[in-house]
Design an enzyme around this catalytic site. Structure first.
Site, short mmCIF file in Angstrom:
data_model
loop_
_atom_site.label_atom_id
_atom_site.label_comp_id
_atom_site.label_asym_id
_atom_site.label_seq_id
_atom_site.Cartn_x
_atom_site.Cartn_y
_atom_site.Cartn_z
N LEU A 62 14.39 -0.41 12.51
CA LEU A 62 15.38 0.40 13.20
C LEU A 62 16.13 -0.50 14.18
CD1 LEU A 62 12.98 3.37 14.00
CD2 LEU A 62 14.65 3.28 12.14
N SER B 288 13.31 -8.93 17.23
CA SER B 288 12.54 -7.77 16.76
C SER B 288 11.20 -7.66 17.46
CB SER B 288 12.29 -7.89 15.25
OG SER B 288 13.50 -7.93 14.53
N VAL C 248 6.54 -0.26 12.19
CA VAL C 248 7.88 0.03 12.69
C VAL C 248 8.40 -1.24 13.37
CG1 VAL C 248 9.28 1.50 14.17
CG2 VAL C 248 7.22 2.44 13.08
N GLU C 249 9.54 -1.70 12.90
CA GLU C 249 10.21 -2.83 13.52
C GLU C 249 11.44 -2.28 14.23
OE1 GLU C 249 12.67 -6.87 12.17
OE2 GLU C 249 11.61 -5.69 10.66
N VAL C 250 11.58 -2.62 15.49
CA VAL C 250 12.79 -2.25 16.23
C VAL C 250 13.47 -3.54 16.63
CG1 VAL C 250 13.72 -1.13 18.29
CG2 VAL C 250 11.90 -0.02 17.00
#
Length: 126
Positions: free
Chosen positions: A72, A108, A119-121
């Site tokens: 995301l 990230s 979940v990668e932001v």
């Protein structure tokens, strides 16, 4: 030609636990519409959430909780985002680290949701 992603599906053990996590940690909006999958809305996209015991057709051949891995994009500074994770007692698995995304270099952080989905932001340089 494909121009974007509208939604994707996460299969989860607990609909309520997953929705609460994404609402609390990422500020997503839970959308419950009768006869439709529950969704987590953000921006102009959404994640449909299927509880393992109540999936919708058609679906993936072998839907499994914890098999998601996605990235995301945030418009917040990563330091601010990391502070939000810490405030919500979410353990960072990796990061910040430099990665190459669809639009080029980005920074990230990685963490897991209640089902173990990765979940990668990420944030692109401004």
């Amino acid at each position: 030609m494909i121009v974007g992603i509208d939604h994707f599906v996460l299969t989860v053990v607990s609909l309520d636990a997953t929705c609460a996590f994404y609402q609390r940690v990422l500020g997503f909006e839970r959308v419950d519409t009768p006869g439709r999958p529950t969704a987590l809305a953000f921006g102009n996209q959404k994640i449909n959430v299927h509880e393992i015991s109540r999936t919708f057709e058609p679906k993936a051949k072998s839907p499994t909780p914890g098999s998601g891995d996605f990235c995301l994009i945030t418009d917040r500074p990563l330091d601010e985002f990391l502070a939000g994770l810490e405030a919500n007692h979410v353990m960072v698995e990796l990061g910040p680290v430099e990665r190459i995304g669809a639009q080029g270099p980005m920074m990230s952080v990685y963490f897991r949701d209640p089902d173990g989905n990765l979940v990668e932001v990420s944030q692109y340089p401004r």
